[in-house]
Design a protein around this motif. Structure first.
Motif, PDB file in Angstrom:
ATOM      1  N   ARG A   1      22.382  25.218  13.902  1.00  0.00           N
ATOM      2  CA  ARG A   1      22.438  24.401  12.427  1.00  0.00           C
ATOM      3  C   ARG A   1      23.290  23.211  12.759  1.00  0.00           C
ATOM      4  O   ARG A   1      24.408  23.240  13.247  1.00  0.00           O
ATOM      5  N   LEU A   2      22.702  22.266  12.028  1.00  0.00           N
ATOM      6  CA  LEU A   2      23.679  21.015  12.237  1.00  0.00           C
ATOM      7  C   LEU A   2      23.804  20.454  10.730  1.00  0.00           C
ATOM      8  O   LEU A   2      22.710  20.424   9.905  1.00  0.00           O
ATOM      9  N   LEU A   3      24.721  20.036  10.206  1.00  0.00           N
ATOM     10  CA  LEU A   3      25.374  19.954   9.015  1.00  0.00           C
ATOM     11  C   LEU A   3      25.587  18.282   9.026  1.00  0.00           C
ATOM     12  O   LEU A   3      26.274  17.727   9.854  1.00  0.00           O
ATOM     13  N   VAL A   4      24.832  17.528   8.175  1.00  0.00           N
ATOM     14  CA  VAL A   4      24.940  16.054   7.918  1.00  0.00           C
ATOM     15  C   VAL A   4      25.154  15.784   6.402  1.00  0.00           C
ATOM     16  O   VAL A   4      25.121  16.355   5.652  1.00  0.00           O
ATOM     17  N   PRO A   5      25.694  14.418   6.192  1.00  0.00           N
ATOM     18  CA  PRO A   5      25.685  13.866   5.026  1.00  0.00           C
ATOM     19  C   PRO A   5      24.526  14.050   4.195  1.00  0.00           C
ATOM     20  O   PRO A   5      23.268  13.677   4.835  1.00  0.00           O
ATOM     21  N   ALA A   6      24.422  14.368   2.967  1.00  0.00           N
ATOM     22  CA  ALA A   6      23.100  14.222   2.296  1.00  0.00           C
ATOM     23  C   ALA A   6      22.782  12.865   2.057  1.00  0.00           C
ATOM     24  O   ALA A   6      23.506  12.035   2.271  1.00  0.00           O
ATOM     25  N   PHE A   7      21.472  12.712   1.948  1.00  0.00           N
ATOM     26  CA  PHE A   7      20.870  11.381   2.035  1.00  0.00           C
ATOM     27  C   PHE A   7      20.982  10.733   0.606  1.00  0.00           C
ATOM     28  O   PHE A   7      21.112  11.325  -0.595  1.00  0.00           O
ATOM     29  N   TYR A   8      21.115   9.424   0.499  1.00  0.00           N
ATOM     30  CA  TYR A   8      21.324   8.633  -0.740  1.00  0.00           C
ATOM     31  C   TYR A   8      19.911   7.895  -0.789  1.00  0.00           C
ATOM     32  O   TYR A   8      19.822   6.929   0.076  1.00  0.00           O
ATOM     33  N   ASN A   9      18.854   7.858  -1.693  1.00  0.00           N
ATOM     34  CA  ASN A   9      17.772   7.019  -2.007  1.00  0.00           C
ATOM     35  C   ASN A   9      18.130   5.665  -2.585  1.00  0.00           C
ATOM     36  O   ASN A   9      18.553   5.820  -3.581  1.00  0.00           O
ATOM     37  N   CYS A  10      17.937   4.780  -2.146  1.00  0.00           N
ATOM     38  CA  CYS A  10      18.456   3.475  -2.392  1.00  0.00           C
ATOM     39  C   CYS A  10      17.447   2.887  -3.411  1.00  0.00           C
ATOM     40  O   CYS A  10      17.813   1.789  -4.234  1.00  0.00           O
ATOM     41  N   HIS A  11      16.001   3.125  -3.420  1.00  0.00           N
ATOM     42  CA  HIS A  11      15.245   2.638  -4.244  1.00  0.00           C
ATOM     43  C   HIS A  11      13.912   3.797  -4.518  1.00  0.00           C
ATOM     44  O   HIS A  11      13.326   4.068  -3.714  1.00  0.00           O
ATOM     45  N   SER A  12      13.687   4.111  -5.948  1.00  0.00           N
ATOM     46  CA  SER A  12      12.715   5.167  -6.226  1.00  0.00           C
ATOM     47  C   SER A  12      12.165   4.793  -7.778  1.00  0.00           C
ATOM     48  O   SER A  12      13.027   4.130  -8.321  1.00  0.00           O
TER      49      SER A  12
ATOM     50  N   PHE B   1      14.313  17.655   0.470  1.00  0.00           N
ATOM     51  CA  PHE B   1      14.433  17.122   1.599  1.00  0.00           C
ATOM     52  C   PHE B   1      16.014  16.570   1.803  1.00  0.00           C
ATOM     53  O   PHE B   1      16.148  15.610   2.525  1.00  0.00           O
ATOM     54  N   GLY B   2      17.172  17.086   1.081  1.00  0.00           N
ATOM     55  CA  GLY B   2      18.425  16.881   1.354  1.00  0.00           C
ATOM     56  C   GLY B   2      18.961  15.349   0.965  1.00  0.00           C
ATOM     57  O   GLY B   2      19.711  14.777   1.299  1.00  0.00           O
ATOM     58  N   ILE B   3      18.207  14.889  -0.191  1.00  0.00           N
ATOM     59  CA  ILE B   3      18.575  13.644  -0.873  1.00  0.00           C
ATOM     60  C   ILE B   3      19.605  14.131  -2.041  1.00  0.00           C
ATOM     61  O   ILE B   3      19.227  15.043  -2.877  1.00  0.00           O
ATOM     62  N   ALA B   4      20.894  13.692  -2.253  1.00  0.00           N
ATOM     63  CA  ALA B   4      21.645  14.042  -3.118  1.00  0.00           C
ATOM     64  C   ALA B   4      21.618  13.082  -4.398  1.00  0.00           C
ATOM     65  O   ALA B   4      21.792  13.748  -5.335  1.00  0.00           O
ATOM     66  N   GLY B   5      21.181  11.829  -4.009  1.00  0.00           N
ATOM     67  CA  GLY B   5      21.164  10.804  -5.385  1.00  0.00           C
ATOM     68  C   GLY B   5      20.246   9.891  -4.803  1.00  0.00           C
ATOM     69  O   GLY B   5      19.675   9.642  -3.779  1.00  0.00           O
ATOM     70  N   THR B   6      19.835   9.245  -6.125  1.00  0.00           N
ATOM     71  CA  THR B   6      18.795   8.112  -5.948  1.00  0.00           C
ATOM     72  C   THR B   6      19.102   6.940  -6.878  1.00  0.00           C
ATOM     73  O   THR B   6      19.832   7.202  -8.043  1.00  0.00           O
ATOM     74  N   THR B   7      18.691   5.717  -6.643  1.00  0.00           N
ATOM     75  CA  THR B   7      18.779   4.536  -7.325  1.00  0.00           C
ATOM     76  C   THR B   7      17.198   4.541  -7.882  1.00  0.00           C
ATOM     77  O   THR B   7      16.467   4.126  -7.134  1.00  0.00           O
ATOM     78  N   ASP B   8      17.195   4.543  -9.193  1.00  0.00           N
ATOM     79  CA  ASP B   8      16.024   4.807  -9.789  1.00  0.00           C
ATOM     80  C   ASP B   8      15.454   3.782 -10.726  1.00  0.00           C
ATOM     81  O   ASP B   8      16.369   3.620 -11.616  1.00  0.00           O
ATOM     82  N   MET B   9      14.536   3.094 -11.070  1.00  0.00           N
ATOM     83  CA  MET B   9      14.108   2.146 -11.686  1.00  0.00           C
ATOM     84  C   MET B   9      12.712   2.535 -12.537  1.00  0.00           C
ATOM     85  O   MET B   9      11.677   2.645 -11.961  1.00  0.00           O
ATOM     86  N   TYR B  10      12.838   2.960 -13.821  1.00  0.00           N
ATOM     87  CA  TYR B  10      11.848   3.285 -14.560  1.00  0.00           C
ATOM     88  C   TYR B  10      12.276   3.249 -16.044  1.00  0.00           C
ATOM     89  O   TYR B  10      12.986   2.408 -16.331  1.00  0.00           O
ATOM     90  N   PHE B  11      11.816   4.375 -16.883  1.00  0.00           N
ATOM     91  CA  PHE B  11      12.094   3.988 -18.382  1.00  0.00           C
ATOM     92  C   PHE B  11      12.303   5.188 -18.838  1.00  0.00           C
ATOM     93  O   PHE B  11      12.279   6.315 -18.275  1.00  0.00           O
ATOM     94  N   ASN B  12      12.419   5.321 -20.384  1.00  0.00           N
ATOM     95  CA  ASN B  12      13.011   6.628 -21.055  1.00  0.00           C
ATOM     96  C   ASN B  12      14.211   7.113 -20.215  1.00  0.00           C
ATOM     97  O   ASN B  12      14.260   8.222 -19.662  1.00  0.00           O
ATOM     98  N   LEU B  13      15.390   6.290 -20.135  1.00  0.00           N
ATOM     99  CA  LEU B  13      16.628   6.643 -19.486  1.00  0.00           C
ATOM    100  C   LEU B  13      16.926   8.105 -19.787  1.00  0.00           C
ATOM    101  O   LEU B  13      17.824   8.786 -18.970  1.00  0.00           O
ATOM    102  N   ASP B  14      17.051   8.421 -21.077  1.00  0.00           N
ATOM    103  CA  ASP B  14      17.776   9.564 -21.769  1.00  0.00           C
ATOM    104  C   ASP B  14      16.965  10.795 -21.179  1.00  0.00           C
ATOM    105  O   ASP B  14      17.604  11.895 -20.710  1.00  0.00           O
ATOM    106  N   VAL B  15      15.562  10.479 -21.032  1.00  0.00           N
ATOM    107  CA  VAL B  15      14.646  11.712 -20.689  1.00  0.00           C
ATOM    108  C   VAL B  15      14.970  11.870 -18.743  1.00  0.00           C
ATOM    109  O   VAL B  15      15.133  12.985 -18.551  1.00  0.00           O
TER     110      VAL B  15
END
Length: 429
Positions: free
Chosen positions: A48-59, A109-123
């Motif tokens: 088993r290999l432990l790696v930093p979780a991914f951060y998605n820069c654009h979604s 898929f091991g992604i901890a966080g994302t930078t997301d551009m969309y709408f209805n930010l509260d939702v």
């Protein structure tokens, strides 16, 4: 939690037979010896290999609802004939379920966080928050019918979200400014957005830049030879830390601007290849001193959120472009997909396995036929493993995915609801 006798990808390289302990939301111990302290549950790590979780820069996460919907079209046709009409019927319910389904996919898929551009930010914030994921959310200012800036819904929504949602869910949710792109706005609108940005110091901005040759060249024709990057620079958009998505057609002057202003390029290789937008010259960007992170874009143009697949395509396309099989090592690719992404979100204590950093981790099971035999575990992960080899994803020390189970999400319900709202929208088109 204690990861015992695992292989670990540290900033200084791969370490075998290591121990990693988490306590609360942070990494509490790293070492070659078993810690004396009891950290609770122990996960043993053979193969088993432990790696930093991914951060998605654009979604655009809620676009899971459009997965496979607009295929075999050029970007402008894809947007105007399929995507924009479908999006015109999205309501809060649809965005919630589309976002929650996308969050489940990212965590799988091991992604901890994302930078997301969309709408209805509260939702969106509610969906990511409930899922246990991190997200920098923004509503890209888009102007088609010349409204007054103050009357634009995206402007009012961003201001409201900054007051009520920035820092929500224990800091996992952050609100950014956003301009959709140069070609969907006017200079007056851009400069008014910049005024808003200066009134709220400490924020960040997210924008599409030079995704296609057509976009790039038409901008130069509109603005006296200025590229999108130069035009946005002149408007002051890069005065805040910025994430610029795509940048496929960036020129050397653009890269100098990005270096000067600390702009992070969000490289989305699969989306750019699928839409035939081109291939970003990453080694050239690096030579100019520009940070390059990895993004998936939306599932309508990818069509999944599998970051391991994304970085493999990244390495392959860069090697072909450079005619050099030595460019883009596994270490460089994982760094782009983790640490660079975390920094682009303003999360300085994330994206690496270090004591004191947030425990954002992904554990891969490499005891598979496609990862045997083993000469180099990292090479096997990078070139042979599948995104579905993730056994466990942890965000801020909490397990959010583990061996087919999402503790925070009813995935079967999310799938069913996404199917329902998708069919509802199609019936309205």
């Amino acid at each position: 939690m204690l990861f015992e006798d695992v292989s670990v990808l540290l900033p200084e390289g791969l370490r075998m037979h290591y121990y990693v302990a988490t306590e609360g939301e942070r990494i509490a111990y790293l070492g070659a010896k078993r810690p004396e302290k009891n950290y609770g549950e122990t996960i043993r790590g053979a193969h088993r290999l432990l790696v930093p979780a991914f951060y998605n820069c654009h979604s655009h996460t809620a676009m899971t609802l459009m997965r496979g919907y607009g295929e075999n079209l050029k970007l402008q046709d894809w947007l105007t004939t399929r995507i924009f009409p479908f999006e015109g019927h999205l309501d809060e319910e649809a965005i919630y379920w589309g976002t929650l389904l996308g969050a489940a996919e990212m965590l799988r898929f091991g992604i901890a966080g994302t930078t997301d551009m969309y709408f209805n930010l509260d939702v969106e914030a509610r969906a990511f928050g409930e899922a246990g994921a991190k997200a920098n959310l923004s509503n890209g200012v888009t102007m088609f019918d010349a409204p007054e800036y103050e009357a634009m819904h995206s402007v009012q929504e961003t201001r409201s979200a900054m007051r009520s949602l920035d820092g929500a869910y224990d800091g996992r949710i952050r609100i950014d400014f956003s301009l959709h792109a140069e070609y969907t706005s006017t200079e007056k609108i851009v400069r008014q957005l910049v005024d808003d940005m200066h009134a709220a110091p400490g924020g960040r901005v997210h924008v599409h830049v030079s995704e296609t040759k057509r976009e790039h060249e038409e901008c130069k024709a509109r603005h006296g030879g200025r590229t999108p990057a130069r035009y946005l620079y002149d408007c002051g958009l890069f005065d805040l830390p910025a994430t610029a998505a795509h940048c496929v057609w960036s020129e050397p002057e653009d890269l100098d601007i990005f270096r000067e202003k600390g702009v992070t390029i969000a490289h989305c290789p699969k989306s750019n290849l699928k839409l035939a937008s081109g291939v970003l010259d990453v080694p050239r960007a690096w030579k100019h001193g520009v940070a390059v992170g990895m993004g998936t874009d939306g599932t309508a143009s990818n069509n999944n959120l599998n970051m391991l697949e994304e970085i493999r395509v990244f390495a392959l396309t860069q090697r072909v472009r450079a005619d050099d099989p030595t460019v883009i090592t596994p270490e460089e690719a994982f760094h782009a997909a983790s640490r660079v992404g975390a920094l682009s979100q303003g999360r300085a204590d994330c994206g690496e396995i270090r004591e004191g950093f947030k425990a954002d981790l992904a554990l891969y099971d490499l005891d598979t036929p496609w990862c045997a035999p083993e000469h180099n575990m990292l090479n096997n992960l990078f070139w042979s493993a599948c995104g579905t080899d993730v056994l466990l994803t942890m965000v801020d020390g909490k397990v959010v995915y583990r061996e087919g189970v999402w503790p925070t999400i009813d995935v079967e319900k999310a799938k069913a609801e996404a199917e329902r709202v998708k069919n509802k929208i199609l019936s309205q088109l």
